[in-house]
Each structure stands twice: as C-alpha cells, then as structure tokens.
Design an enzyme around this catalytic site. Sequence first.
Site, PDB file in Angstrom:
ATOM      1  N   ASN A  94      34.119  70.868  37.018  1.00 25.54           N
ATOM      2  CA  ASN A  94      34.270  70.321  38.363  1.00 25.54           C
ATOM      3  C   ASN A  94      34.780  71.381  39.330  1.00 25.54           C
ATOM      4  OD1 ASN A  94      36.998  70.595  37.821  1.00 25.54           O
ATOM      5  ND2 ASN A  94      37.458  68.411  37.885  1.00 25.54           N
ATOM      6  N   VAL A 224      29.911  58.992  19.668  1.00 26.18           N
ATOM      7  CA  VAL A 224      30.348  57.665  19.233  1.00 26.18           C
ATOM      8  C   VAL A 224      29.330  56.617  19.657  1.00 26.18           C
ATOM      9  CG1 VAL A 224      32.105  55.881  19.520  1.00 26.18           C
ATOM     10  CG2 VAL A 224      32.780  58.268  19.169  1.00 26.18           C
ATOM     11  N   HIS A 454      32.736  61.283  41.498  1.00 26.31           N
ATOM     12  CA  HIS A 454      34.060  60.689  41.323  1.00 26.31           C
ATOM     13  C   HIS A 454      33.906  59.264  40.793  1.00 26.31           C
ATOM     14  CE1 HIS A 454      35.487  63.565  44.759  1.00 26.31           C
ATOM     15  NE2 HIS A 454      35.385  64.188  43.594  1.00 26.31           N
ATOM     16  N   ALA A 488      39.208  57.190  33.902  1.00 28.47           N
ATOM     17  CA  ALA A 488      38.938  56.812  35.292  1.00 28.47           C
ATOM     18  C   ALA A 488      38.212  55.483  35.418  1.00 28.47           C
ATOM     19  CB  ALA A 488      38.137  57.908  35.990  1.00 28.47           C
ATOM     20  N   THR A 499      39.253  62.700  41.672  1.00 29.79           N
ATOM     21  CA  THR A 499      39.793  61.795  40.654  1.00 29.79           C
ATOM     22  C   THR A 499      40.500  62.463  39.479  1.00 29.79           C
ATOM     23  OG1 THR A 499      37.555  61.752  39.718  1.00 29.79           O
ATOM     24  CG2 THR A 499      38.195  59.917  41.136  1.00 29.79           C
TER      25      THR A 499
END
Length: 517
Positions: A94, A224, A454, A488, A499
Amino acid sequence: MNPDYAIVGAGSAGATLAAWLSERGASVVLLESGPDYRSADAPADMRSPNPANIIVAPEYGQFRYDDLMARRTKAQKPRVYWRGRGVDGSSAINGQIAIRAMVEDLESWVEDGATGWDFVSVLPYFNRLKTDLRFADKPYHGHNGPIPVYRAPVTLWGPVDQALGEASLSAGLPWAEDHNAPHALGVSPYAINSRDSVRVSTNDGYLGPARGRNNLQIVGNALVDRVLFEGARAVGVRYLRGDDVHELHAGTVILSAGAVHSPAILMRSGIGLAKDLHSLGIPVRADLPVGQSFQDHPGASFVVLLKEEFAPSPGFRHTNCCVRCSSGLAGAGAGDMMFVAMNRLGDSIGRHVAGGAPVFGLITVWVNQCVSRGELTLQSVDPRVDPFIEENMLADPSDQLRLRDGIHRVREMFATQAFTCIGNVRPGGADWSALNTDAAADRWALENVGDTQHGTSSCRMGHPDAETTVVDPECRVLGFESLYVIDASIMPSVIRANTHLTTVMIAECMADQLLPS
C-alpha cells in the site's frame, strides 16, 4: 498437539495478533495464502517509498490477487480490485499511510452498536502500536511502539504535494501539522509508516521479533477453504497447499484475511445469506449478512501532466500531502471529504484515467464519510476462485452530491497558478469544459470513479440484534463459539482515513481481549 489459536491471514491484523498472542504464551499457527518471507528477503520495490512497481509489475504477481475483480458503479465494467497477499497482506504494497480513524468515526461505531470502541477506549492501542517520530510527547501518540510514523517536511514535498497545499491554503483551509490529532482538519503532511524512506510493516514490526518462538508457526501459501465445526463450535480450518488438502484443529479460529477474503471463508463455511449459499449448494449453518455492507471510499482522480522539469524520479515518494475537510453538505459530519496529491503514479488509483501518459501526477478527491454500500459474493465454492465485489459507489445521493462538489473544487484548484506552473491538468477521458454542469459532472463520476482500496464492513460489527450485524462488539461471529473475525471487515463503516493503522489498532485491542497481559 493442536494450537490454541489458528489465525487466518498474516496482514495488518493477523500479524499483530500472532505476535501478541504468542508473546503471552499461547500457541499460534498463522496461515497465509501468499508467500511467507522475512523482512530482509522482501523485494526492494516493496520497501520503496513509491510502491508503483510492487503493485503493477508482472513479476510481483505472487504478492497480489490479480484475478480479483470489482465493479465500482453500474455504469462501469469490472476491473481489478487491488489487494495484497503474503505476510503483511495489503499493507506490504500500500501507500504506507499511517492516518488513523477520526474521533467522530469511532463515535459512529458506538452508535451502530459497537460498544467499547469509542476513542477514549481505543486510544491506548493506537498509542501502543506506534512510535511517532515527531509528536511522541503528545498524550494521543505513542513513543515506543513497533510502527514508526514519519511526516515529510514541506521542503521534501513533490510538485503535486506543493501545488495541492498551496491551492488549499489559498482557498482558506487551515494548516494542520498533525492529522492524527483529535478533530484535526485541513492541509497536512501525510503520516507514513516508514523509517529512513523504507517501509516498516507489521511483518517488520510485529512478526520479525516473534519469529523463532517455539509457540509460533507461520505457514505460507496456505489457502484456507473453510472453517471446521463441531456443532456450533469452530474447531479448526481446512486449507490447501498446492494440490494437497490439510486440516488444522485449534482451540480458537480467528479470521484476519481482510474485507474480501474473511467473508469469502465464512460463506464457504455455510455462514452467509441463505439464498446465496443455496444457489451454490453450500449447506447453511447461519443466515447472516456476510459480504453485505461493503464500503470503500469513492474517489475521482484527475491527471496532472507534469512539465519535464517537474517530473520526479521513479523512486520519489508518491504522496506526502492530504487535505481532510468538511463539505457542509447533506448533513455530513466533519472531515467528510479528502483531497490527496500523487507526485507520480504510485498506485492503481486513477490508472485507468491516465490515457497512457508516461509520467504524470494525480489529484484524487474522495468521499471520506460515505453512505453507499456494496456487496461481496462468491462466484464458486472453489477457494481458488476469488469472490466478486459490486461496490455500488455513488448509489446514495449524498455521496454523489459531495463528490460533485469535490470535482468542482478540484477545477478551481487547477485554475490556480500553483497547478498551471507545473503542468497541464485534465480529467481522464474528458476536458474541463465538458464538466461545467452538475449533470455532466455526475455522469463523468459514475463512469470514472475509482476506489481507494480501503475495503471495510463486509463482516460488520454491531449490536447482536441488528439485522446488519455479523460479529458482536467482541468480534465473535454471531451464534458460534471460538470463531472470531478480526480485521477491517468488522468496521461498522469505513473510517474517514486510510484503513491500515486502524486495522492494526483493532488487532491490538482484541489481543488484550482474548489474552490479557
């Protein structure tokens, strides 16, 4: 022997949780869908103050989800929704922005039923996570945390930083030396999680010191699929490594895979809207609004075609200046709008509006306090197939009105000498004369608006009796034992800030809730 905690996702939240819980003696297995690597082995482009290459260069595809697609508005075609994979998640690629939620954001969370998440309650965790390199003496900043926070002095700002700051101050907006101070508004140097122009991530600050502990195992390239249950109790997860299927049993399962992949795991596990699960043949364990309420900041990006003498070098810091201000429109609160300078293309914001220009800057205006909400849905039961995001941006008239006002403000800025002296300015795909009416500006925005990466609120936290709630204020998935979502995705609404820092705060807070020191 089964670990005490299985944590899914080694990003901003997962890395923080794994470090704290293992430090306190719990056994932890941290599963990450992307590569695991030590800080010293991170690519140079990941450490750079300008993350353009790590985001777009083909050779770094292992650190991204390049098949993840989102449609910003119904007037647009889907395109890639930028997310990071590997330890650090999106915080590895980011913009390194360390601006935190406003006091007013956290007040609104409490109003939405997220009791205990008010500013006074979470401030100790904001302070604990960072070392503020300029304002460590302030009671609302930390001085000994793992994440350093730096602000570039104005003398080191780039050409678009300087132009945005000058134009905004000339328009009467105040100077705010620290936008992480409570209630701060105005022109500010962006707070950055870096030291000596090098990114400092949660992999650096949290996992690095924790590696080597006998009670912490990090498993990379572990995708996963779903949570395993015995009745209503989560007992582990099923995951893939290559073509091999594995099961990990644990005392507690924590999903920290982010606003996109935590809800996807829940849905594949039978927790989501019943009608959607039925359509994919997934047995329903709980009919909860997983994937609903997705939010991201809708932003309009405007290209600054820089004169040759103002074009920064490729490694120049891409952004140092932001302007958080209040529109005063549609009943919005303080700081509901954000203007950000980009000195040189530094991320995917606005890339689609650049028109192939080799070197350019951007001004992006985004709706910081947005109302519109989108939806994330599964496309397949196969965990290797990413979900799809219908962002539904600007669907609420309030968001459209305020972005329109922001576009007009950018037009006024671009007419000032601060901008005309550094280059030519234009909205992508149009000229300014085509945006001289409200209807034209609205139409252009629907066709061109982008997000700011975000993503939040897809596993929304709130009062257990509310129809929009997925997790309670302790981050427990409603109706289940030993199953948490901590990232988040639980934010009741997207904050009026980038964020990353607030996501780390959430993990810091929940580490104390799960296993007090």
